[in-house]
Scaffold this motif. Sequence first.
Motif, PDB file in Angstrom:
ATOM      1  N   CYS A 167      51.231  42.705  41.304  1.00 56.69           N
ATOM      2  CA  CYS A 167      49.948  42.029  41.523  1.00 56.69           C
ATOM      3  C   CYS A 167      49.767  41.755  43.014  1.00 56.69           C
ATOM      4  N   ASP A 168      48.614  42.150  43.566  1.00 56.54           N
ATOM      5  CA  ASP A 168      48.347  41.970  44.991  1.00 56.54           C
ATOM      6  C   ASP A 168      47.293  40.898  45.252  1.00 56.54           C
ATOM      7  N   ALA A 169      47.007  40.057  44.251  1.00 59.08           N
ATOM      8  CA  ALA A 169      46.028  38.987  44.440  1.00 59.08           C
ATOM      9  C   ALA A 169      46.499  38.055  45.557  1.00 59.08           C
ATOM     10  N   ALA A 170      45.555  37.438  46.274  1.00 61.64           N
ATOM     11  CA  ALA A 170      45.909  36.547  47.373  1.00 61.64           C
ATOM     12  C   ALA A 170      46.860  35.454  46.901  1.00 61.64           C
ATOM     13  N   MET A 171      46.634  34.967  45.679  1.00 59.65           N
ATOM     14  CA  MET A 171      47.543  33.984  45.100  1.00 59.65           C
ATOM     15  C   MET A 171      47.822  34.386  43.661  1.00 59.65           C
ATOM     16  N   CYS A 172      49.005  34.897  43.402  1.00 58.97           N
ATOM     17  CA  CYS A 172      49.378  35.315  42.057  1.00 58.97           C
ATOM     18  C   CYS A 172      49.711  34.076  41.225  1.00 58.97           C
ATOM     19  N   LEU A 173      49.088  33.959  40.049  1.00 57.61           N
ATOM     20  CA  LEU A 173      49.268  32.793  39.190  1.00 57.61           C
ATOM     21  C   LEU A 173      50.247  33.038  38.053  1.00 57.61           C
ATOM     22  N   CYS A 174      50.801  34.234  37.984  1.00 59.20           N
ATOM     23  CA  CYS A 174      51.685  34.588  36.874  1.00 59.20           C
ATOM     24  C   CYS A 174      53.010  33.824  36.967  1.00 59.20           C
ATOM     25  N   PRO A 175      53.414  33.126  35.912  1.00 63.13           N
ATOM     26  CA  PRO A 175      54.686  32.393  35.929  1.00 63.13           C
ATOM     27  C   PRO A 175      55.883  33.304  36.182  1.00 63.13           C
ATOM     28  N   GLY A 176      55.766  34.581  35.792  1.00 62.06           N
ATOM     29  CA  GLY A 176      56.874  35.510  35.968  1.00 62.06           C
ATOM     30  C   GLY A 176      56.893  36.189  37.322  1.00 62.06           C
ATOM     31  N   GLY A 177      55.894  35.914  38.155  1.00 62.51           N
ATOM     32  CA  GLY A 177      55.850  36.506  39.480  1.00 62.51           C
ATOM     33  C   GLY A 177      54.966  37.740  39.552  1.00 62.51           C
ATOM     34  N   ARG A 178      54.807  38.284  40.744  1.00 60.44           N
ATOM     35  CA  ARG A 178      53.898  39.394  41.007  1.00 60.44           C
ATOM     36  C   ARG A 178      54.285  40.678  40.263  1.00 60.44           C
ATOM     37  N   GLU A 179      55.555  40.868  39.991  1.00 61.49           N
ATOM     38  CA  GLU A 179      56.000  42.115  39.366  1.00 61.49           C
ATOM     39  C   GLU A 179      56.127  42.008  37.848  1.00 61.49           C
ATOM     40  N   HIS A 180      55.773  40.849  37.302  1.00 61.30           N
ATOM     41  CA  HIS A 180      55.796  40.685  35.849  1.00 61.30           C
ATOM     42  C   HIS A 180      54.526  41.292  35.263  1.00 61.30           C
ATOM     43  N   VAL A 181      54.674  42.243  34.354  1.00 57.76           N
ATOM     44  CA  VAL A 181      53.528  42.948  33.770  1.00 57.76           C
ATOM     45  C   VAL A 181      53.690  43.029  32.253  1.00 57.76           C
ATOM     46  N   GLU A 182      52.624  42.704  31.534  1.00 54.20           N
ATOM     47  CA  GLU A 182      52.618  42.816  30.087  1.00 54.20           C
ATOM     48  C   GLU A 182      51.635  43.905  29.654  1.00 54.20           C
ATOM     49  N   LYS A 183      51.773  44.396  28.439  1.00 54.74           N
ATOM     50  CA  LYS A 183      50.945  45.493  27.956  1.00 54.74           C
ATOM     51  C   LYS A 183      49.489  45.087  27.753  1.00 54.74           C
ATOM     52  N   GLU A 184      49.242  43.809  27.440  1.00 56.60           N
ATOM     53  CA  GLU A 184      47.879  43.341  27.238  1.00 56.60           C
ATOM     54  C   GLU A 184      47.823  41.853  27.546  1.00 56.60           C
ATOM     55  N   THR A 200      46.151  43.969  40.209  1.00 58.28           N
ATOM     56  CA  THR A 200      46.017  42.532  40.002  1.00 58.28           C
ATOM     57  C   THR A 200      46.185  42.199  38.529  1.00 58.28           C
ATOM     58  N   HIS A 201      46.719  41.016  38.248  1.00 61.00           N
ATOM     59  CA  HIS A 201      46.651  40.481  36.898  1.00 61.00           C
ATOM     60  C   HIS A 201      45.208  40.025  36.683  1.00 61.00           C
ATOM     61  N   PRO A 202      44.589  40.294  35.544  1.00 60.77           N
ATOM     62  CA  PRO A 202      43.214  39.850  35.301  1.00 60.77           C
ATOM     63  C   PRO A 202      43.036  38.355  35.548  1.00 60.77           C
ATOM     64  N   HIS A 203      44.019  37.547  35.146  1.00 58.79           N
ATOM     65  CA  HIS A 203      43.910  36.099  35.301  1.00 58.79           C
ATOM     66  C   HIS A 203      43.930  35.687  36.770  1.00 58.79           C
ATOM     67  N   CYS A 204      44.614  36.442  37.605  1.00 59.86           N
ATOM     68  CA  CYS A 204      44.719  36.104  39.027  1.00 59.86           C
ATOM     69  C   CYS A 204      43.440  36.423  39.782  1.00 59.86           C
ATOM     70  N   PHE A 205      42.538  37.198  39.176  1.00 59.97           N
ATOM     71  CA  PHE A 205      41.293  37.579  39.843  1.00 59.97           C
ATOM     72  C   PHE A 205      40.083  37.112  39.040  1.00 59.97           C
ATOM     73  N   SER A 206      40.328  36.186  38.097  1.00 55.77           N
ATOM     74  CA  SER A 206      39.254  35.637  37.250  1.00 55.77           C
ATOM     75  C   SER A 206      38.474  36.742  36.561  1.00 55.77           C
ATOM     76  N   LEU A 207      39.181  37.728  36.006  1.00 56.65           N
ATOM     77  CA  LEU A 207      38.532  38.866  35.367  1.00 56.65           C
ATOM     78  C   LEU A 207      38.338  38.687  33.870  1.00 56.65           C
ATOM     79  N   GLY A 208      38.817  37.591  33.306  1.00 59.23           N
ATOM     80  CA  GLY A 208      38.583  37.342  31.891  1.00 59.23           C
ATOM     81  C   GLY A 208      39.257  38.368  30.999  1.00 59.23           C
ATOM     82  N   ASN A 209      38.670  38.593  29.822  1.00 61.35           N
ATOM     83  CA  ASN A 209      39.278  39.491  28.840  1.00 61.35           C
ATOM     84  C   ASN A 209      38.588  40.844  28.772  1.00 61.35           C
TER      85      ASN A 209
END
Length: 219
Positions: A167-184, A200-209
């Motif tokens: 995840c390259d978002a300015a501020m990554c909000l993922c508890p598992g860190g920038r490299e934590h990725v889930e299938k959905e 980017t993680h959708p949540h880190c960029f306010s992209l919703g579902n």
Amino acid sequence: FLVEDTRCIIREAAKKSCFICYKMGASITCCHTGCDRAFHLPCAPDGQCVTQYFGAYRSFCREHSPQQTLQLRPSQDNTCVICLDTVEDNISYKTMGCPACQDARFHRQCIQALALHAGIAFRCPSCLNQEPFMMEMLTMGIRLSKSAPSWESDQEVRPSDQRHSRCDAAMCLCPGGREHVEKEGPWQLWLCSSCAAEGTHPHCFSLGNSTYSWECNTC
């Protein structure tokens, strides 16, 4: 300062409701004076909102979005010049036209796909006009790519194991860190629809579902 600014934006967005899906976390506000409508970027197509990807990056709700003003068509061939399917009789959010030849009609989704594939060679698919056409498309919210046309690329597709994976978002909000990725879900990874070199993680960029595409700041 950048991190603190990002936090302020997230806090403000958390207080706003999207006028399209009615969920909280709407980070985009219509820039028309006196309009307080807010929406999520992925909800924009459903709400017929326009975001201009140049200059001040202004956004508009459907009521205040820029409108195309075209003359009556020289021909009455109501087909998209790109996919050849039927288009609406009148210019609308979904049906657009060329300001140069005044005749070409195309679906918004079709011209958006062409813009990303054509890159710096983007022009009217009918009359091949480039300058006025490109500015009109930018004004109407079409995202352009600064890359070479996809059909001229001589690079081989990278193996799947070399796919960008952080995840390259300015501020990554993922508890598992920038490299934590889930299938959905909010922690899946979306790659830039133009360069695929940032994610980017959708949540880190306010992209919703939504499954709507995302483009990085560089593109």
